[in-house]
Motif scaffolding. Structure first.
Motif, PDB file in Angstrom:
ATOM      1  N   PHE A 170       0.829  -1.195   0.000  1.00 34.89           N
ATOM      2  CA  PHE A 170       0.000   0.000   0.000  1.00 34.89           C
ATOM      3  C   PHE A 170       0.873   1.257   0.000  1.00 34.89           C
ATOM      4  O   PHE A 170       0.665   2.186  -0.790  1.00 34.89           O
ATOM      5  CB  PHE A 170      -0.894  -0.057   1.239  1.00 34.89           C
ATOM      6  CG  PHE A 170      -2.034   0.914   1.255  1.00 34.89           C
ATOM      7  CD1 PHE A 170      -2.735   1.262   0.115  1.00 34.89           C
ATOM      8  CD2 PHE A 170      -2.445   1.467   2.457  1.00 34.89           C
ATOM      9  CE1 PHE A 170      -3.805   2.137   0.156  1.00 34.89           C
ATOM     10  CE2 PHE A 170      -3.515   2.348   2.509  1.00 34.89           C
ATOM     11  CZ  PHE A 170      -4.193   2.675   1.356  1.00 34.89           C
ATOM     12  N   TYR A 190       1.340   4.031  -3.000  1.00 28.59           N
ATOM     13  CA  TYR A 190       1.141   5.462  -2.766  1.00 28.59           C
ATOM     14  C   TYR A 190       2.334   6.250  -3.317  1.00 28.59           C
ATOM     15  O   TYR A 190       2.155   7.254  -4.011  1.00 28.59           O
ATOM     16  CB  TYR A 190       0.961   5.737  -1.266  1.00 28.59           C
ATOM     17  CG  TYR A 190       0.799   7.201  -0.948  1.00 28.59           C
ATOM     18  CD1 TYR A 190      -0.441   7.815  -1.046  1.00 28.59           C
ATOM     19  CD2 TYR A 190       1.880   7.976  -0.549  1.00 28.59           C
ATOM     20  CE1 TYR A 190      -0.608   9.157  -0.759  1.00 28.59           C
ATOM     21  CE2 TYR A 190       1.733   9.322  -0.268  1.00 28.59           C
ATOM     22  CZ  TYR A 190       0.488   9.910  -0.376  1.00 28.59           C
ATOM     23  OH  TYR A 190       0.341  11.256  -0.094  1.00 28.59           O
ATOM     24  N   LEU A 192      -3.157   2.248  -6.843  1.00 31.46           N
ATOM     25  CA  LEU A 192      -3.380   2.900  -5.551  1.00 31.46           C
ATOM     26  C   LEU A 192      -4.872   2.934  -5.217  1.00 31.46           C
ATOM     27  O   LEU A 192      -5.261   2.604  -4.090  1.00 31.46           O
ATOM     28  CB  LEU A 192      -2.806   4.318  -5.548  1.00 31.46           C
ATOM     29  CG  LEU A 192      -3.054   5.107  -4.260  1.00 31.46           C
ATOM     30  CD1 LEU A 192      -2.450   4.402  -3.051  1.00 31.46           C
ATOM     31  CD2 LEU A 192      -2.499   6.517  -4.395  1.00 31.46           C
ATOM     32  N   LYS A 193      -5.708   3.287  -6.167  1.00 32.64           N
ATOM     33  CA  LYS A 193      -7.156   3.320  -5.924  1.00 32.64           C
ATOM     34  C   LYS A 193      -7.668   1.925  -5.547  1.00 32.64           C
ATOM     35  O   LYS A 193      -8.516   1.785  -4.663  1.00 32.64           O
ATOM     36  CB  LYS A 193      -7.910   3.849  -7.142  1.00 32.64           C
ATOM     37  CG  LYS A 193      -7.732   5.324  -7.361  1.00 32.64           C
ATOM     38  CD  LYS A 193      -8.311   6.110  -6.215  1.00 32.64           C
ATOM     39  CE  LYS A 193      -8.057   7.585  -6.384  1.00 32.64           C
ATOM     40  NZ  LYS A 193      -8.189   8.324  -5.132  1.00 32.64           N
ATOM     41  N   GLU A 218      -6.553   1.263  -2.002  1.00 35.49           N
ATOM     42  CA  GLU A 218      -7.367   2.066  -1.084  1.00 35.49           C
ATOM     43  C   GLU A 218      -8.717   1.388  -0.866  1.00 35.49           C
ATOM     44  O   GLU A 218      -9.208   1.316   0.257  1.00 35.49           O
ATOM     45  CB  GLU A 218      -7.562   3.481  -1.638  1.00 35.49           C
ATOM     46  CG  GLU A 218      -6.348   4.365  -1.506  1.00 35.49           C
ATOM     47  CD  GLU A 218      -6.544   5.736  -2.123  1.00 35.49           C
ATOM     48  OE1 GLU A 218      -5.886   6.689  -1.654  1.00 35.49           O
ATOM     49  OE2 GLU A 218      -7.347   5.873  -3.066  1.00 35.49           O
ATOM     50  N   SER A 219      -9.288   0.868  -1.934  1.00 32.06           N
ATOM     51  CA  SER A 219     -10.568   0.176  -1.843  1.00 32.06           C
ATOM     52  C   SER A 219     -10.453  -1.080  -0.986  1.00 32.06           C
ATOM     53  O   SER A 219     -11.295  -1.336  -0.120  1.00 32.06           O
ATOM     54  CB  SER A 219     -11.059  -0.164  -3.244  1.00 32.06           C
ATOM     55  OG  SER A 219     -12.244  -0.906  -3.181  1.00 32.06           O
ATOM     56  N   LEU A 255      -9.585   2.647   2.894  1.00 30.48           N
ATOM     57  CA  LEU A 255      -8.970   3.893   3.328  1.00 30.48           C
ATOM     58  C   LEU A 255      -8.572   4.713   2.110  1.00 30.48           C
ATOM     59  O   LEU A 255      -7.924   4.205   1.196  1.00 30.48           O
ATOM     60  CB  LEU A 255      -7.717   3.588   4.163  1.00 30.48           C
ATOM     61  CG  LEU A 255      -6.952   4.759   4.733  1.00 30.48           C
ATOM     62  CD1 LEU A 255      -7.818   5.519   5.733  1.00 30.48           C
ATOM     63  CD2 LEU A 255      -5.687   4.269   5.408  1.00 30.48           C
ATOM     64  N   GLU A 256      -8.974   5.965   2.090  1.00 29.01           N
ATOM     65  CA  GLU A 256      -8.569   6.866   1.014  1.00 29.01           C
ATOM     66  C   GLU A 256      -7.495   7.800   1.558  1.00 29.01           C
ATOM     67  O   GLU A 256      -7.685   8.436   2.592  1.00 29.01           O
ATOM     68  CB  GLU A 256      -9.775   7.687   0.531  1.00 29.01           C
ATOM     69  CG  GLU A 256      -9.443   8.592  -0.633  1.00 29.01           C
ATOM     70  CD  GLU A 256     -10.639   9.423  -1.052  1.00 29.01           C
ATOM     71  OE1 GLU A 256     -10.414  10.519  -1.573  1.00 29.01           O
ATOM     72  OE2 GLU A 256     -11.786   8.982  -0.837  1.00 29.01           O
ATOM     73  N   LEU A 257      -6.370   7.855   0.888  1.00 33.21           N
ATOM     74  CA  LEU A 257      -5.234   8.639   1.377  1.00 33.21           C
ATOM     75  C   LEU A 257      -5.283  10.083   0.876  1.00 33.21           C
ATOM     76  O   LEU A 257      -4.483  10.503   0.050  1.00 33.21           O
ATOM     77  CB  LEU A 257      -3.921   7.963   0.967  1.00 33.21           C
ATOM     78  CG  LEU A 257      -3.687   6.621   1.642  1.00 33.21           C
ATOM     79  CD1 LEU A 257      -2.417   5.977   1.118  1.00 33.21           C
ATOM     80  CD2 LEU A 257      -3.613   6.774   3.145  1.00 33.21           C
ATOM     81  N   THR A 258      -6.242  10.819   1.414  1.00 29.10           N
ATOM     82  CA  THR A 258      -6.347  12.254   1.165  1.00 29.10           C
ATOM     83  C   THR A 258      -6.655  12.922   2.501  1.00 29.10           C
ATOM     84  O   THR A 258      -7.170  12.283   3.426  1.00 29.10           O
ATOM     85  CB  THR A 258      -7.471  12.596   0.172  1.00 29.10           C
ATOM     86  OG1 THR A 258      -8.721  12.217   0.750  1.00 29.10           O
ATOM     87  CG2 THR A 258      -7.273  11.901  -1.169  1.00 29.10           C
TER      88      THR A 258
END
Length: 143
Positions: free
Chosen positions: A10, A14, A44-45, A48-49, A53-56
């Motif tokens: 992960f 990123y 990455l998407k 995240e799924s 977790l969304e890394l923003t």
């Protein structure tokens, strides 16, 4: 191909999706670069799924510990991306001049140590990025 995706994968995804990450890109403007960038963003998407977790900043703000941990994560990512290869011995002419001067051995040994230190520094930042306060999660998936 089935692959295990853990927090390290992960973190690496990123990093690879960041605009500053240049590994694998061609110096020429070409379709390969566009395709590689799009692939890395999709990877990455997808992770995240899988991890939920969304890394923003917006997505992290609601978590109780989110801001501090995300600051640590993004700070380590920035530092990782700032560490560059020396680029000193990429030209064959320089190596030939060093050989003629009898200095190729010491310079190559020194550059090898520098590269090893760079690699260890890169790894240490990724180690920091994969730290988490939750139970480890791993996913098996296809990408």
């Amino acid at each position: 191909m089935t692959k295990r995706y853990d927090r390290r994968a992960f973190a690496l995804a990123y990093l690879a999706a960041q605009p500053e990450y240049s590994h694998g890109f061609s110096d020429d403007v070409c379709e390969h670069n566009d395709a590689l960038k799009a692939y890395r963003e999709r990877l990455l998407k997808g992770l995240e799924s899988l991890f939920g977790l969304e890394l923003t900043w917006d997505a992290i703000a609601d978590r109780t510990d989110g801001s501090a941990l995300f600051m640590l994560f993004t700070s380590a990512a920035r530092k990782h991306l700032e560490v560059k290869a020396s680029g000193l011995l990429e030209g064959g002419l320089l190596v030939k001049v060093l050989e003629r001067a009898g200095q190729d051995g010491p310079v190559l040994a020194s550059m090898s140590r520098s590269n090893e230190l760079r690699d260890r520094l890169w790894e240490s930042y990724v180690d920091t990025m994969e730290l988490d306060d939750t139970e480890p999660r791993e996913w098996e998936g296809r990408f």
